[in-house]
Design a protein around this motif. Sequence first.
Motif, PDB file in Angstrom:
ATOM      1  N   CYS A   1     -26.940 -12.398  27.697  1.00  0.00           N
ATOM      2  CA  CYS A   1     -26.597 -13.784  28.022  1.00  0.00           C
ATOM      3  C   CYS A   1     -25.315 -13.889  28.851  1.00  0.00           C
TER       4      CYS A   1
ATOM      5  N   ASN B   1     -24.966 -11.632  19.656  1.00  0.00           N
ATOM      6  CA  ASN B   1     -24.245 -10.658  20.492  1.00  0.00           C
ATOM      7  C   ASN B   1     -22.765 -10.516  20.120  1.00  0.00           C
TER       8      ASN B   1
ATOM      9  N   PHE C   1     -32.129 -14.898  27.620  1.00  0.00           N
ATOM     10  CA  PHE C   1     -31.718 -13.775  26.772  1.00  0.00           C
ATOM     11  C   PHE C   1     -31.040 -14.216  25.467  1.00  0.00           C
ATOM     12  N   CYS C   2     -31.262 -15.472  25.070  1.00  0.00           N
ATOM     13  CA  CYS C   2     -30.644 -15.962  23.826  1.00  0.00           C
ATOM     14  C   CYS C   2     -31.680 -15.981  22.705  1.00  0.00           C
ATOM     15  N   HIS C   3     -31.280 -15.488  21.532  1.00  0.00           N
ATOM     16  CA  HIS C   3     -32.208 -15.487  20.394  1.00  0.00           C
ATOM     17  C   HIS C   3     -32.616 -16.893  19.989  1.00  0.00           C
ATOM     18  N   ARG C   4     -31.774 -17.883  20.299  1.00  0.00           N
ATOM     19  CA  ARG C   4     -32.088 -19.262  19.916  1.00  0.00           C
ATOM     20  C   ARG C   4     -33.307 -19.815  20.669  1.00  0.00           C
TER      21      ARG C   4
ATOM     22  N   ILE D   1     -21.887 -14.682  27.101  1.00  0.00           N
ATOM     23  CA  ILE D   1     -21.191 -13.550  26.474  1.00  0.00           C
ATOM     24  C   ILE D   1     -20.426 -12.758  27.541  1.00  0.00           C
TER      25      ILE D   1
HETATM   26  S1  SF4 Z   1     -25.815 -18.131  21.155  1.00  0.00           S
HETATM   27 FE1  SF4 Z   1     -27.251 -17.773  22.839  1.00  0.00          FE
HETATM   28  S2  SF4 Z   1     -26.426 -18.994  24.536  1.00  0.00           S
HETATM   29 FE2  SF4 Z   1     -24.792 -18.758  23.048  1.00  0.00          FE
HETATM   30  S3  SF4 Z   1     -23.671 -16.943  23.728  1.00  0.00           S
HETATM   31 FE3  SF4 Z   1     -25.178 -16.258  22.237  1.00  0.00          FE
HETATM   32  S4  SF4 Z   1     -26.944 -15.626  23.415  1.00  0.00           S
HETATM   33 FE4  SF4 Z   1     -25.664 -16.904  24.741  1.00  0.00          FE
END
Ligand code: SF4
Length: 329
Positions: A47, A76, A275-278, A50
Motif C-alpha cells: 500500500c 503492514n 493492496f489493502c486487506h480492508r 505505508i
Molecule cells: S490500512 Fe490499508 S489503506 Fe491503510 S495503510 Fe494499511 S494497507 Fe494501506
Amino acid sequence: MTTTIPSEVIWAAGCVPVDLNNIFITSDRRDDYIKKAERDGYPRNVCAWIKGIYGVLSELPDITTVVAVTQGDCSNTHALMETLQLKGIRTIPFAFPYNRDFDALAREIAMLAKELGTTVGAAEAIRGTLEPVRKRLDELDRMTWEGNRITGAENHLWLVSSSDFNSDYERFSSELGILLDTASKRTPFGESVRLGYIGVPPIIDDLYDAAEAYGARFVINEIQRQFSMPERGGGLVDQYLAYTYPYDVFHRLDYINRELARRSVHGIVHYVQSFCHRHIEDIVIRKKVKVPVLTIEGEAPGNVDERTKIRLQAFIEMLGRRVKKGMMH
Ligand code: SF4
C-alpha cells in the motif's frame, strides 16, 4: 503516529502529535516518499500509504518517536515498525483490542501514558480541553448533512485532520470557527443526490469535486468522522471504545446504517486502497448496507482516473433517476 490513537495522551506528555498520513498526502513530495521506500526495498505491491509514511520518516529527523498501531489498523504496521527501528527511530506499539474489551483498552492507554512519561489523569484533563474543538467538528458535520452548507471536501479535510488537529488544536479550533462562521452565511446547497463515503480516506485528490461536478454531494465521510470522536462517553476509554474504525466491520456497519438513514443518503461510494486487506470487507459492506454501493479503488496519489470518473458519473445518474421517480427521498 501511524493512525488515530488517543492523542490526548501525547498532548498530556507535552509532546506534539503528528499524523504521518496527513504529512505524506499533503506534501508536494509525496511521490518521492513512495519512491524512497521502494528504493529501500519496499515491494511494489505494498500500500502506498505505508510507503509514504516510511518515506516521510526517512526525511523528517524531528520526528523521533512513532506510536504505531499494531492492532486495529493495518496489517503492514509490524513490518513498518521493524524497518523504522532499523533506522534508529523509537517505536511504541499501541493495540486496540479486537474484542473491544474495556480493561484491555484501559491497559493500552495506561501503558502509552507510562511510555511517554505522563498519566491517564493528565490525559483525561486534556480530553476536557479538547471538548470545545470536538464540538466545533460536530457542528461542521451537522452543517454538512443537515445545514447543507459544508461541502463534502471540506467535511473530509477537517475531519481527517482531527486525528492530530494539525499539531496545534488551538489554531485548528480558531480556523475551524472562521469556516463555520463563513459557511453559516452560505445559501444551502441544493443537489439532488446525497452520497456517503465509506472506507479509509482516499489517496486520490479530487473525488469530492468530481461528484459535485455530476450533481451529487457527499454528506457523510465515515472514517474521517470517526477520527473526530463523535461519541465521547464519560472518559477516554469509553471514547476510544465507541470509535468504530479499529474494531470489527459489523460494529462499523451499525454506525454506517444508522447515519445513512438519518442523513437521507441515496448511495455510497466504498473506497478501497490497492493492496489493502480492508478491501475484503467490501464483501460484507455490499451485503449489509441498505443503499446502492459503488466500490472504487485508488492506488497512488493523484486525480481520479477517467474510468473511475465514468463509473462515478453513471452511478450518480442512476441514483438521480431513482430520486426523480420517487423511489428514494
Ligand atoms: S490500512 Fe490499508 S489503506 Fe491503510 S495503510 Fe494499511 S494497507 Fe494501506
